[in-house]
Design a protein around this motif. Sequence first.
Motif, short mmCIF file in Angstrom:
data_model
loop_
_atom_site.label_atom_id
_atom_site.label_comp_id
_atom_site.label_asym_id
_atom_site.label_seq_id
_atom_site.Cartn_x
_atom_site.Cartn_y
_atom_site.Cartn_z
N THR A 1 0.83 -1.20 0.00
CA THR A 1 0.00 0.00 0.00
C THR A 1 0.87 1.25 0.00
N ALA B 1 -7.27 -4.26 7.34
CA ALA B 1 -8.26 -3.59 6.48
C ALA B 1 -9.67 -3.85 6.99
N GLY C 1 -14.56 -4.01 2.62
CA GLY C 1 -14.16 -3.60 1.28
C GLY C 1 -12.68 -3.32 1.15
N ASP C 2 -11.88 -3.89 2.04
CA ASP C 2 -10.42 -3.69 2.07
C ASP C 2 -10.04 -2.24 2.36
N ALA C 3 -10.90 -1.50 3.04
CA ALA C 3 -10.61 -0.10 3.38
C ALA C 3 -9.48 -0.05 4.40
N THR D 1 -12.94 6.13 1.82
CA THR D 1 -11.83 5.36 2.37
C THR D 1 -10.88 5.00 1.23
N TYR D 2 -9.67 4.61 1.56
CA TYR D 2 -8.68 4.21 0.56
C TYR D 2 -8.51 2.70 0.65
N ARG D 3 -8.51 2.04 -0.48
CA ARG D 3 -8.44 0.57 -0.51
C ARG D 3 -7.01 0.08 -0.36
N THR E 1 -3.77 -2.08 -0.82
CA THR E 1 -3.14 -2.83 -1.90
C THR E 1 -2.59 -4.11 -1.29
#
Length: 186
Positions: free
Chosen positions: A26, A101, A104-106, A167-169, A171
């Motif tokens: 990420t 996370a 939604g993998d946030a 939110t940011y997903r 990686t």
Amino acid sequence: MNIKAVPLTYKGIKFRSSLEADWAATFDDLGIYWQYEPLVIQLPSGQMYLPDFYLPLLCCWAEVKGPRWERLDKALELRKSLTDEAPWLWRLVRVIVLEAAGPGDALSWQAPDDRQLWLTDCSECGLWGWVQDDLTCWRCGHVGGGKHFRYWPATAAAQLPEGMRPTYRMTRAPRPEPTGKSKGGK
């Protein structure tokens, strides 16, 4: 329930857990330069502490924690020692807890002292990083953020109304292919 960390190699570095490797991936996605377990720090209590990450351009120590905040005492002591020994230093060197996370993998994170932090880019220095309520960039001190949202950590976003919680997903670091017999083969 005891959850065991699963080691994972990413970019030639063997991480103690796949969550740490995911945070490294990420950081790469965000263009945040990172160092993994760069040095051991002796805390005022005499305990030795090996933080998971150092983010040099953000002057930030980062500790990765799974679903439960276990063994956080050393990160909290580092944060407190920075404040007690040199209160002005806290403005220059920071500590952040990186979490697993969320939905939604946030991405999810917290300051060890419960301040609200947002992930964003800076229009002045161009780096991604965290800002506090006053929107001051941790790297260059510019106030105001950049061209992207102020992303909320998953834990805080879950408490906000729909549409008000960008939110940011996360990686994900690549996982090795499973070994063994494949289905349908001879």
